[in-house]
Design an enzyme around this catalytic site. Structure first.
Site, short mmCIF file in Angstrom:
data_model
loop_
_atom_site.label_atom_id
_atom_site.label_comp_id
_atom_site.label_asym_id
_atom_site.label_seq_id
_atom_site.Cartn_x
_atom_site.Cartn_y
_atom_site.Cartn_z
N ASP A 41 0.81 -1.23 0.00
CA ASP A 41 0.00 0.00 0.00
C ASP A 41 0.84 1.27 0.00
OD1 ASP A 41 -2.11 -1.69 0.18
OD2 ASP A 41 -2.52 -1.30 2.30
P1 NAP Z 1 0.76 -4.02 3.11
O1 NAP Z 1 0.15 -3.05 2.19
O2 NAP Z 1 -0.11 -4.61 4.14
O3 NAP Z 1 1.39 -5.16 2.20
C1 NAP Z 1 2.19 -6.15 2.73
C2 NAP Z 1 2.55 -7.08 1.60
O4 NAP Z 1 3.51 -7.99 2.13
C3 NAP Z 1 1.40 -7.91 1.09
O5 NAP Z 1 0.96 -7.46 -0.16
C4 NAP Z 1 1.94 -9.33 1.04
O6 NAP Z 1 1.82 -9.87 -0.28
C5 NAP Z 1 3.41 -9.17 1.38
N1 NAP Z 1 3.91 -10.27 2.19
C6 NAP Z 1 3.33 -10.86 3.24
N2 NAP Z 1 4.08 -11.86 3.70
C7 NAP Z 1 5.18 -11.89 2.93
C8 NAP Z 1 6.34 -12.71 2.91
N3 NAP Z 1 6.52 -13.71 3.78
N4 NAP Z 1 7.27 -12.46 1.97
C9 NAP Z 1 7.09 -11.47 1.06
N5 NAP Z 1 6.02 -10.68 1.05
C10 NAP Z 1 5.07 -10.89 1.96
O7 NAP Z 1 2.02 -3.43 3.88
P2 NAP Z 1 2.70 -1.99 3.84
O8 NAP Z 1 3.02 -1.58 2.45
O9 NAP Z 1 3.78 -2.05 4.86
O10 NAP Z 1 1.56 -1.01 4.29
C11 NAP Z 1 1.09 -1.00 5.61
C12 NAP Z 1 -0.40 -0.88 5.59
O11 NAP Z 1 -0.87 -1.06 6.93
C13 NAP Z 1 -0.87 0.48 5.11
O12 NAP Z 1 -2.05 0.37 4.36
C14 NAP Z 1 -1.14 1.21 6.43
O13 NAP Z 1 -2.11 2.22 6.29
C15 NAP Z 1 -1.66 0.06 7.29
N6 NAP Z 1 -1.50 0.35 8.72
C16 NAP Z 1 -0.28 0.61 9.22
C17 NAP Z 1 -0.16 1.00 10.54
C18 NAP Z 1 1.18 1.35 11.14
O14 NAP Z 1 1.20 1.98 12.18
N7 NAP Z 1 2.27 0.95 10.53
C19 NAP Z 1 -1.29 1.09 11.34
C20 NAP Z 1 -2.52 0.76 10.78
C21 NAP Z 1 -2.61 0.39 9.47
P3 NAP Z 1 1.77 -11.45 -0.52
O15 NAP Z 1 0.68 -11.97 0.33
O16 NAP Z 1 1.50 -11.57 -1.98
O17 NAP Z 1 3.11 -11.99 -0.16
#
Ligand code: NAP
Length: 606
Positions: A532
């Site tokens: 994301d």
């Molecule tokens: P993300 O959008 O949740 O994407 C994580 C990606 O990691 C997934 O598409 C997944 O794809 C991949 N993944 C999972 N396991 C894996 C593995 N073993 N090896 C390789 N890839 C793997 O993560 P992000 O880009 O870090 O974004 C964070 C999201 O969380 C944002 O939308 C944010 O708003 C939200 N959020 C964050 C917080 C905070 O404080 N950090 C709080 C609330 C919400 P596959 O399944 O295809 O592998």
């Protein structure tokens, strides 16, 4: 004449403003340690719990109930205090510059704490013996002349230490020393409280503290960094439980015959403490995948929850009006516990960090309310600091995600069907994939690389492999930087903690606003399990749920390699436009496996 209540309210407000001032200065790098630090400081509920566990209830019918509740409160607060300070120190110890890494580690806080606590206790003993008139017993001297003063000055000293401790978190350089001071502040407050005139026996205090220290110590020292979000939630639940138990004990002790101000604070304490306890437990269970992470919703859910809240609020008003012992109080406590569960059920696991930060804030308010019930100023101060910190962090997270707090709490975000995702992906065309050996060749020719870590890096526990790859490339003269999005992962500052654990010097971790202009210059961007936070739809697709969220400008780099296992979406449940960009190539597989292969391919190219 200013009443004690007014003084308490002034203190509460001023501590809140001070907390705001200090906490807005904590850099995103240290947001995860900040959460566990405020958590540890909020374990000041221990002081109230000590008094409840050690008081004399001989005049109270079934007074053993109060002792039992106090004992349980001491156990949970001590678990929180010991575990919270230890894990905060474990995190902070990892944040080092390249220079500090070369010089070698620093002494662990456990040793410093022990030395500090021993020196402090020795000093107290020496002072008591020096001041005691000849012929007077130590016990008598302490009871008659020392207790009240020790308590008063001890609390002032520890309040100052907590504030300075949080101030230390404004830089990784002073953060550990600050937390050491805050831990010492806790020791001072606890030792001071042991002199409280109401404490007449120490058996249950000692047993509760010993159990809490063992459980908290084990949690603080053993829990892996990838499990920090659920540990934080668990810790909030323990703090809130202590507040709730102390409130119930006070009600039982005085059979509801308290003045209306105290009863109002007590109602608030048990309601907020109760719902925070079960809500945080639910959040921890979702994050640990003991319960399904998806939002659980049903028709009329918000209306039902609001009705339940109205019943709880109505009961609280009735109890203040009645000012008498009634079983209705216990029904209200039970309903608050149920409300906590219902509040968190419709929220998806990925939204839990915001919920945890909000629950942190509620926990702080419950603590402050306990301070008003017991008229204990140190609890009012720390409760206010904790409340402000949790509230600010949740607002910062919502802002970074471009979502409102109401949307997080009631929006059931992340409930997108598989069919919707597949349809969206098919509409955009095909993606190109790449193998580890082809990626190794590409990296051989690169002179600059930006690593974009995301939640997938935490899932794969790939942080050490990522750091090793970075080091290998640096040794070959490649300029390596790490781009940190404020909400990458599942906790504010999550990626910083994981990379610091893998020995990446913190000056290489670059915040989004600073790194974004550098993407066009980067030869390669390696996206490790981030999704994301790299999605260009956030900038150019008004219908996307991500629209408006600031993102890392990955698509402006010369070439992009994305490491993930499949085309499945991330937290927001939407397809990523980046993957269809002609400069982007997908290295499918578990991130740790892919990077390990990549490193060995690179070594074989030598
Ligand atoms: P993300 O959008 O949740 O994407 C994580 C990606 O990691 C997934 O598409 C997944 O794809 C991949 N993944 C999972 N396991 C894996 C593995 N073993 N090896 C390789 N890839 C793997 O993560 P992000 O880009 O870090 O974004 C964070 C999201 O969380 C944002 O939308 C944010 O708003 C939200 N959020 C964050 C917080 C905070 O404080 N950090 C709080 C609330 C919400 P596959 O399944 O295809 O592998």
């Amino acid at each position: 004449m200013t009443t004690e209540l007014e003084v308490g309210l002034y203190i509460f407000m001023l501590a809140g403003f001070l907390g705001y001032h200090i906490i807005t200065r904590v850099p995103p790098l240290l947001h995860t340690p900040l959460m566990s630090a405020t958590n540890a400081i909020a374990a000041i509920s221990l002081v109230g719990s000590l008094v409840v566990a050690g008081s004399d209830y001989s005049a109270v019918p079934n007074g053993w109930v109060c002792t039992l509740l106090g004992f349980a409160a001491v156990t949970s607060s001590a678990t929180n205090a010991v575990g919270g300070f230890l894990i905060t120190d474990r995190m902070l110890r990892m944040f080092k510059t390249a220079e500090e890494r070369e010089k070698g580690g620093r002494r662990p806080l456990e040793q410093q704490m022990l030395v500090g606590a021993v020196v402090f206790v020795a000093l107290v003993v020496v002072l008591i013996y020096a001041a005691k008139p000849a012929g007077m017993g130590v016990g008598e001297f302490v009871r008659e002349h020392v207790a009240a003063q020790a308590l008063r000055y001890g609390y002032i000293l520890s309040a100052a230490m907590f504030v300075l401790g949080l101030k230390g978190l404004s830089s990784p350089k002073y953060a550990r020393a600050g937390m050491f001071l805050a831990a010492l502040g806790m020791v001072v407050a606890v030792v001071g409280t042991l002199f409280h005139h109401e404490i007449v026996h120490y058996k249950w205090i000692a047993i509760g503290f010993a159990i809490g220290a063992v459980v908290g110590g084990t949690m603080g020292l053993r829990i892996p960094m990838t499990a920090v979000p659920q540990r934080t939630a668990l810790s909030h639940s323990l703090g809130a439980l202590a507040a709730c138990l102390v409130g119930v004990s006070e009600y039982f002790r005085y059979q509801g015959a308290l003045n209306r101000v105290t009863l109002t604070a007590l109602d608030f304490e048990v309601i907020v403490g109760g719902l925070t306890f079960t809500g945080s437990l639910m959040a921890a269970a979702k994050l640990q995948e003991l319960l399904p992470g998806r939002p659980i919703t049903y028709k009329g859910q918000n209306v039902f929850n609001l009705s339940l809240l109205s019943v709880i609020a109505g009961s609280a008003v009735y109890l203040v009006w009645a000012q008498a012992a009634t079983p209705f109080f216990y029904v209200m406590v039970a309903l608050s516990l149920v409300f906590g569960l219902l509040l968190v059920i419709p929220i998806g696991a990925a939204d839990m960090p915001v919920v945890i930060a909000l629950l942190n804030s509620y926990g702080g308010l419950a603590d402050a309310a306990m301070g008003f019930v017991l008229m204990n100023k140190i609890q009012i101060i720390t409760g206010s600091l904790d409340g402000t910190s949790g509230f600010l962090l949740s607002l910062l997270m919502c802002r970074a995600m471009n979502r409102s707090a109401a949307n997080v709490l009631f929006g059931a975000f992340g409930k997108v069907s598989e069919e919707e995702v597949t349809a969206a992906a098919e509409a955009k065309g095909s993606v190109r994939s790449i193998t580890a050996d082809e990626t190794a060749v590409l990296l051989e020719t690169a002179s600059s690389m930006i690593v974009v870590p995301g939640y997938g890096m935490a899932v794969a526990q790939a942080q050490h492999a990522v750091a090793e790859l970075g080091e290998t490339l640096k040794e070959r003269g490649v300029d390596v930087k790490y781009a940190i999005h404020p909400v990458a992962g599942r906790m504010p500052g999550h990626m910083n903690v994981l990379l610091a654990e893998a020995d990446v010097p913190y000056e290489q971790l670059v915040e989004m606003e600073v790194i974004n202009p550098y993407f066009p210059e980067a030869d390669v961007v390696l996206v490790v399990g981030a999704n994301d936070v790299t999605n260009p739809a956030a900038k150019n697709n008004k219908s996307s749920p991500l629209y408006g969220m600031p993102i890392l400008d990955v698509e402006r780099a010369k070439s992009i390699i994305v490491l993930k296992r499949s085309m499945r979406p991330g937290f927001a449940g939407v397809d990523n436009d980046l993957y269809y960009n002609e400069k982007c190539m997908m290295l499918f597989g578990d991130a740790k496996d892919s990077i390990t292969k990549l490193i060995s391919e690179m070594k074989s190219l030598l």
